[in-house]
Design an enzyme around this catalytic site. Structure first.
Site, PDB file in Angstrom:
ATOM      1  N   PHE A 102     -12.174   5.460 -39.051  1.00  0.00           N
ATOM      2  CA  PHE A 102     -13.343   5.325 -38.181  1.00  0.00           C
ATOM      3  C   PHE A 102     -13.364   3.949 -37.518  1.00  0.00           C
ATOM      4  O   PHE A 102     -13.576   3.833 -36.301  1.00  0.00           O
ATOM      5  CB  PHE A 102     -14.635   5.538 -38.989  1.00  0.00           C
ATOM      6  N   GLY A 132      -1.328  -2.800 -44.609  1.00  0.00           N
ATOM      7  CA  GLY A 132       0.106  -2.972 -44.400  1.00  0.00           C
ATOM      8  C   GLY A 132       0.802  -1.740 -43.894  1.00  0.00           C
ATOM      9  O   GLY A 132       1.940  -1.819 -43.404  1.00  0.00           O
ATOM     10  N   GLY A 258       3.900  -0.218  20.855  1.00  0.00           N
ATOM     11  CA  GLY A 258       4.554  -0.028  22.151  1.00  0.00           C
ATOM     12  C   GLY A 258       5.594  -1.095  22.402  1.00  0.00           C
ATOM     13  O   GLY A 258       6.684  -0.833  22.924  1.00  0.00           O
ATOM     14  N   ILE A 261       8.646  -0.329  20.145  1.00  0.00           N
ATOM     15  CA  ILE A 261       9.417   0.817  20.639  1.00  0.00           C
ATOM     16  C   ILE A 261      10.128   0.467  21.933  1.00  0.00           C
ATOM     17  O   ILE A 261      11.282   0.838  22.156  1.00  0.00           O
ATOM     18  CB  ILE A 261       8.491   2.035  20.829  1.00  0.00           C
ATOM     19  N   PHE A 262       9.432  -0.296  22.793  1.00  0.00           N
ATOM     20  CA  PHE A 262      10.065  -0.709  24.043  1.00  0.00           C
ATOM     21  C   PHE A 262      11.307  -1.532  23.761  1.00  0.00           C
ATOM     22  O   PHE A 262      12.366  -1.329  24.362  1.00  0.00           O
ATOM     23  CB  PHE A 262       9.072  -1.522  24.888  1.00  0.00           C
ATOM     24  N   CYS A 263      11.160  -2.490  22.820  1.00  0.00           N
ATOM     25  CA  CYS A 263      12.295  -3.359  22.505  1.00  0.00           C
ATOM     26  C   CYS A 263      13.469  -2.570  21.960  1.00  0.00           C
ATOM     27  O   CYS A 263      14.620  -2.872  22.235  1.00  0.00           O
ATOM     28  CB  CYS A 263      11.877  -4.416  21.481  1.00  0.00           C
ATOM     29  N   LYS A 312      10.193  -8.080   7.520  1.00  0.00           N
ATOM     30  CA  LYS A 312      10.461  -8.998   8.620  1.00  0.00           C
ATOM     31  C   LYS A 312      11.836  -8.688   9.203  1.00  0.00           C
ATOM     32  O   LYS A 312      12.761  -8.333   8.485  1.00  0.00           O
ATOM     33  CB  LYS A 312      10.435 -10.440   8.124  1.00  0.00           C
ATOM     34  N   ASP A 440      24.259   2.360 -10.531  1.00  0.00           N
ATOM     35  CA  ASP A 440      25.147   1.206 -10.683  1.00  0.00           C
ATOM     36  C   ASP A 440      24.509   0.132 -11.573  1.00  0.00           C
ATOM     37  O   ASP A 440      24.560  -1.057 -11.259  1.00  0.00           O
ATOM     38  CB  ASP A 440      25.497   0.618  -9.317  1.00  0.00           C
TER      39      ASP A 440
END
Length: 608
Positions: A102, A132, A258, A261-263, A312, A440
């Protein structure tokens, strides 16, 4: 309240735990524990509940040496598994003087277990427990049902109910719909009574946070009711504010995406002296020409817009500056260099070929025992992956006896590292979707940070573990590191999470002996029985088996347990090997006992 009635052994009630009716037989779960002396530190609470101290400290936003205020709610991550008809997370407890079931269940564990559940763990029909004696304590946890996962529930938290708690107040604390909490506990609005020293399951869509352990402030006194006109005007103003913020926020997001995506898509045809494009949302990067990329790498670049917010994309000039133009003084090993970005160190690895799969996996995972990828760069046909920096290098620099630098790890550090690696692998096997196999695992793929905590690296060979039969996949392309590859993979090309278990067994063998896998097994087939000591070898055989650099500073009883664990990992039959969650449970207990051994023998730190 039957959970506190220790004479009640009616297994049809909920004293034994939550029914094993979830979608999965094991899962990540969370417990709440109230800090009470002597269990008021990260270390003591983690030891009591068989949890990983690094996970406890991280989720509660404290250090691993932190002490909590009395009655502070502490969130404890655990692995919850089915045991027969009920879910539970097992821990062990050494009975103290004057203890009984308990007091253990309701005082020490505060209701996270019950006396009936504790009694149910032993097959001995005894009426007494003795000081123990070591008891297995089943902690109350559960996994979401299919109905819950269908509505976005990913985790269940076992909340300890105390005086003054209500289903509504607990739900508000964790930002959960009250109806969801009622359903999770088979309660209703008409019958929503909860009692102290019991647990309440809280369904969560995201892991709990330390901010939710702070009691919400009492509600302010009610102000006089506003006039209908005033209320309408304020509501109208708020609506316009939300509309303006939404439009501006959406426009900014579209502008950022945008630009990205453009880059990526439309700058291919432009030929300018400076092919760099910049965006406020991420670092500028140099766009490679199509002739330098294979199709997979081009496909990866097209997906870059989806991960730009978390990774990044570095300019190559930034990497040159961080490494002093890749100076030999910054070289770590092979094609890895140490970089310094405004005082923050990073490891920069030069790679070629298709790295999209490795980047994709590393971008999805987030665990303290897996190396973190922070950025990428492409230049002149080569990829550069930027990782967090592990100041103490690879495990292979530390564990091989008579290494050139005289580096030595004590027994407890070795067990902590083994537990870290097992925990990281368990995350890959059980908590990624789909499950992944590292493929690996080896000593040089385990890195050590400043606190000698292990981080698994080298994910170039990692792949999904989902096969047509639900467990194994096949390949004819056998690649890996000699000595670590599982026999079913070498002989038949079978891929499963159990091949990581085998490699982990070899790694633990190296950790214990201080010898490389090749030296242990030789050039022929691996003969595990010839390497591991057996019962007939006695204590002297164990001592001859272990790394001499530990100079006898290890608990022989724990060594025997670890050797048995290694033996189970190296079974030729993959189905006979334990799963990583079982290994984590075993190593958690071994590590906890090792800490006690360390303190009793006044062992600390590392040697050089």
């Amino acid at each position: 309240m039957t959970t506190t009635d220790c004479s009640n052994s009616d297994a049809s009630n909920s004293e034994l735990g939550y029914s094993c009716n979830g979608l999965n037989t094991n899962c990540q779960a969370y417990l709440v524990f109230r800090s009470q002396s002597p269990y008021n530190t990260v270390a003591s609470i983690s030891s009591l509940l068989a949890a990983d101290p690094s996970q406890v400290s991280a989720i509660n936003s404290v250090s691993e040496t932190a002490t909590f205020d009395t009655d502070k709610l502490v969130i404890v991550p655990v692995l919850c598994s089915c045991s027969g008809q009920y879910y539970q997370a097992n821990t062990s407890y050494v009975v103290q003087q004057d203890d009984n079931e308990f007091l253990i269940a309701n005082n020490t564990y505060q209701g996270l277990s019950t006396c009936q559940a504790i009694n149910n763990q032993t097959s001995d029909v005894t009426t007494n427990i003795y000081a123990g004696e070591t008891l297995t304590i089943p902690l109350r946890c559960a996994c979401p049902t299919k109905n819950q996962t269908d509505v976005g529930v990913k985790y269940l938290l076992s909340y300890l109910v105390t005086w003054g708690d209500f289903v509504s107040s607990i739900s508000v604390r964790f930002s959960v719909d009250i109806g969801s909490t009622l359903n999770a506990n088979e309660l209703s609005e008409q019958n929503a009574n909860i009692n102290p020293f019991t647990t309440l399951l809280v369904p969560l869509q995201n892991p709990p946070s330390s901010s939710q352990t702070i009691a919400p402030p009492p509600p302010p006194s009610s102000p006089p009711p506003p006039s209908p006109t005033s209320s309408a005007n304020k509501s109208s103003k708020k609506t316009w504010v939300f509309v303006v913020v939404g439009v501006l926020g959406g426009s900014s997001l579209l502008l950022v995406l945008g630009t990205i995506i453009f880059c990526i898509f439309f700058r291919k045809t432009k030929r300018k002296s400076d092919p760099k494009c910049a965006s406020e949302s991420f670092e500028a990067y140099e766009k490679p020409t199509a002739s330098k990329l294979d199709q997979d790498s081009q496909d990866f670049l097209l997906r870059m817009s989806s991960i730009a917010q978390s990774l990044k994309v570095y300019k190559f000039e930034d990497l040159k500056s961080a490494t002093d133009n890749f100076s030999p003084s910054c070289w770590i090993r092979e094609s890895v260099f140490r970089g310094n970005f405004n005082g923050d160190f990073a490891a920069i690895k030069k790679m070629n070929g298709d790295v999209s799969k490795e980047i994709s996996i590393l971008n999805k995972i987030n665990h303290s025992n897996l190396i973190r990828l922070s950025g990428v760069c492409f230049n002149d046909g080569d990829w550069y992956l930027v990782y967090e920096y592990a100041v103490n290098g690879s495990l292979s620099d530390w564990i091989y006896y008579n290494n050139s630098d005289g580096k030595i790890l004590n027994w407890t550090q070795r067990m902590q590292i083994a537990l870290d690696v097992a925990t990281g692998l368990n995350y890959l096997h059980s908590f990624t979707n789909p499950p992944h196999v590292h493929k690996d695992i080896r000593s040089s793929a385990v890195l050590l940070d400043s606190d000698f905590r292990a981080k698994i690296a080298n994910f170039a060979l990692a792949r999904s573990a989902e096969g047509q039969d639900g467990e194994f996949t096949l390949t004819r392309h056998i690649v890996g590191t000699k000595g670590y590859m599982a026999p079913e993979y070498l002989e038949n090309g079978l891929i499963s999470t159990k091949m990581d278990v085998y490699a982990f067994g070899v790694l633990m063998l190296e950790i214990l002996t201080g010898k490389q896998a090749g030296a242990l097994f030789g050039e022929g087939n691996m003969n595990v029985s010839a390497v591991l000591p057996n019962e007939e070898d006695g204590q002297e055989g164990l001592r001859n088996f272990l790394d001499p650099s530990m100079q006898g500073n290890y608990p022989l009883q724990l060594v025997i347990i670890v050797v048995r664990l290694i033996d189970s990992c190296l079974k030729k039959d993959p189905t006979a090997r334990p799963a990583m969650d079982e290994i984590v449970t075993s190593l958690t207990r071994i590590f906890t006992s090792s800490l006690t051994f360390n303190m009793s023998n006044n062992i600390s730190g590392f040697q050089m």
